[in-house]
Design a protein around this motif. Sequence first.
Motif, PDB file in Angstrom:
ATOM      1  N   ALA A  18       0.834  -1.213   0.000  1.00 25.56           N
ATOM      2  CA  ALA A  18       0.000   0.000   0.000  1.00 25.56           C
ATOM      3  C   ALA A  18       0.866   1.260   0.000  1.00 25.56           C
ATOM      4  CB  ALA A  18      -0.928   0.000   1.220  1.00 25.56           C
ATOM      5  N   GLY A  22       5.472  -0.218  -3.646  1.00 21.01           N
ATOM      6  CA  GLY A  22       4.699  -1.462  -3.567  1.00 21.01           C
ATOM      7  C   GLY A  22       3.396  -1.363  -4.348  1.00 21.01           C
ATOM      8  N   THR A  45       1.058   2.030   7.952  1.00 17.60           N
ATOM      9  CA  THR A  45       1.664   3.131   8.710  1.00 17.60           C
ATOM     10  C   THR A  45       1.209   4.423   8.035  1.00 17.60           C
ATOM     11  OG1 THR A  45       3.601   3.283   7.273  1.00 17.60           O
ATOM     12  CG2 THR A  45       3.737   1.724   9.116  1.00 17.60           C
ATOM     13  N   GLY A  48       1.399   4.102   4.346  1.00 13.72           N
ATOM     14  CA  GLY A  48       0.604   3.094   3.649  1.00 13.72           C
ATOM     15  C   GLY A  48      -0.805   3.611   3.424  1.00 13.72           C
ATOM     16  N   ARG A  69       6.302  -7.916  11.207  1.00 14.88           N
ATOM     17  CA  ARG A  69       6.985  -8.362  12.443  1.00 14.88           C
ATOM     18  C   ARG A  69       6.163  -9.399  13.193  1.00 14.88           C
ATOM     19  NH1 ARG A  69       7.638  -2.384  14.661  1.00 14.88           N
ATOM     20  NH2 ARG A  69       5.541  -2.409  13.790  1.00 14.88           N
ATOM     21  N   GLU A  90      10.200   1.077   6.919  1.00 15.06           N
ATOM     22  CA  GLU A  90      10.252   2.505   7.209  1.00 15.06           C
ATOM     23  C   GLU A  90      11.267   3.036   6.206  1.00 15.06           C
ATOM     24  OE1 GLU A  90       8.481   4.331   9.137  1.00 15.06           O
ATOM     25  OE2 GLU A  90       7.372   2.745  10.152  1.00 15.06           O
ATOM     26  N   THR A 131      18.267  -0.941  -1.202  1.00 13.86           N
ATOM     27  CA  THR A 131      18.437   0.429  -1.712  1.00 13.86           C
ATOM     28  C   THR A 131      19.908   0.743  -1.994  1.00 13.86           C
ATOM     29  OG1 THR A 131      18.272   2.758  -1.076  1.00 13.86           O
ATOM     30  CG2 THR A 131      18.422   1.189   0.722  1.00 13.86           C
ATOM     31  N   TYR A 155      18.419   4.796   8.649  1.00 14.72           N
ATOM     32  CA  TYR A 155      17.618   4.118   7.608  1.00 14.72           C
ATOM     33  C   TYR A 155      18.504   3.207   6.762  1.00 14.72           C
ATOM     34  CZ  TYR A 155      15.626   3.437   2.962  1.00 14.72           C
ATOM     35  OH  TYR A 155      15.219   2.878   1.769  1.00 14.72           O
ATOM     36  N   CYS A 182      18.107  -0.246  -5.563  1.00 11.37           N
ATOM     37  CA  CYS A 182      17.668   0.733  -6.558  1.00 11.37           C
ATOM     38  C   CYS A 182      17.974   2.157  -6.090  1.00 11.37           C
ATOM     39  CB  CYS A 182      16.166   0.563  -6.810  1.00 11.37           C
ATOM     40  SG  CYS A 182      15.559   1.536  -8.207  1.00 11.37           S
ATOM     41  N   ASN A 184      16.982   6.507  -6.356  1.00 17.91           N
ATOM     42  CA  ASN A 184      15.796   7.285  -5.953  1.00 17.91           C
ATOM     43  C   ASN A 184      14.653   7.165  -6.953  1.00 17.91           C
ATOM     44  OD1 ASN A 184      17.961   8.528  -4.336  1.00 17.91           O
ATOM     45  ND2 ASN A 184      16.321   9.935  -3.752  1.00 17.91           N
ATOM     46  N   LYS A 194       8.855  13.034   0.733  1.00 21.64           N
ATOM     47  CA  LYS A 194      10.057  12.873  -0.092  1.00 21.64           C
ATOM     48  C   LYS A 194      10.212  14.064  -1.034  1.00 21.64           C
ATOM     49  CE  LYS A 194      10.595   8.748   1.688  1.00 21.64           C
ATOM     50  NZ  LYS A 194       9.977   7.525   1.250  1.00 21.64           N
TER      51      LYS A 194
END
Length: 350
Positions: A18, A22, A45, A48, A69, A90, A131, A155, A182, A184, A194
């Motif tokens: 979501a 993704g 979160t 999402g 988790r 995250e 990333t 991160y 990947c 940005n 972002k």
Amino acid sequence: MAEPARLDGSRVLVTGGAGFIGANFVHHFLRRFPDAHVVVLDSLTYAGRRENLDGIPTRSLTFMHGDIRDPAAVALAMEGCDHVLNFAAESHVDRSIEAPGDFIQTDVYGVFVLCEEARRRGLRRFLQVSTDEVYGEVLEGHATEAWPLMPRSPYAASKAGGDRLAFAYWATYGLPVVVTRCTNNYGPRQYPEKLVPLFVTNAIEGQPLPVYGTGLNRRDWIHVEDHCSALVTLLTQPGIEGETFNVGAGNELDVLTITGTILKLLGKPGSLVRHVEDRPGHDRRYALDSSRLTRLTGWKPAVAFEDGIRQTVEWYRANEAWWRPIKEGEFRAYYERMYGTRKVLKEVRA
Ligand code: NAD
Ligand code: DAU
């Protein structure tokens, strides 16, 4: 080790489906393989958005509100799946600087829970979406997959942990893991924390664009559809278990150039730009060598930056109903915390 089957008729678990990449992946994948079925496991979160999956036919999608988790939720979601792609994370560097705990929990421990469940099953492929930030800042040249990992933000360090943990499950238990790193992404449905969606939506609203420090930090910008096509390629490529692939687009641009392009496309003045106090530990440059992926599979990015950014700006212009409620919710408090007391270094005259 079983080779990956064709994807028609497959059942694919997309964790974090979501979120920005993704959800774009789910749309991309089902357009290409309409007979496949996607299970999305997402804890929704702040990043999402259930509405990111609007328009997907219900026969093609099972949405499960749950946490990577949580072993019970993961076991239920993986039932009957032949492929897993882990996007759940995250993902915002600034939030990781403010409060790293959730990053360690989801981006490392969450990968452990997924891998544990996966190794009990006969999956064809487990794709860990990592990333380029795991290499740390690349001041010269282009990082190949063989470069050492030198992550410099909480991160990036948590993603490096998940990246190598997934690899360890291949090396130790033979889980058919493939790791991607990947650059940005930009495109539709990106949470407006972002750079690109923040600056596009701020500019539409006539609000300042907060450029960190000099604005000379460089990134390689890839349209999200190109990232998705690389992921599909790597789901079907035989014989690459245990391998890692860089995914880049060769569009190396600094923040000021991106800012100028956005203002020009929207017909907004340069006086909206504010140079503000820098991000702590701000990585100056990321740059990838992704020639290995192209050599092996023939994959190449297809979206030219000028086209991709124009379409992206258009999407945010046409979809205010998507981002306005976000900016009025949790985001407002976040923005105040992140930018409210940040020192302004320089204003730019029109
Ligand atoms: P995003 O923040 O937009 O979305 C993350 C999604 O994961 C959200 O839907 C969120 O609800 C979900 N999620 C978070 N914690 C969860 C948990 N514990 N259990 C289940 N779901 C959870 O992120 P994005 O930009 O779409 O990035 C997706 C993936 O791609 C991440 O793994 C990120 O590290 C990686 N990546 C992102 C970029 C980029 O430029 N955005 C580039 C390379 C790699
Ligand atoms: O490189 C891949 C990574 O790209 C992903 O793994 C991350 O999930 C994703 O968030 C992204 O990280 P960055 O830190 O590069 O992206 P961000 O959009 O936060 O910042 C891009 C550049 O813009 C960076 O140099 C910081 C700068 N910036 C960002 C924001 C939010 C600003 O100058 N001002 C801002 O307000």
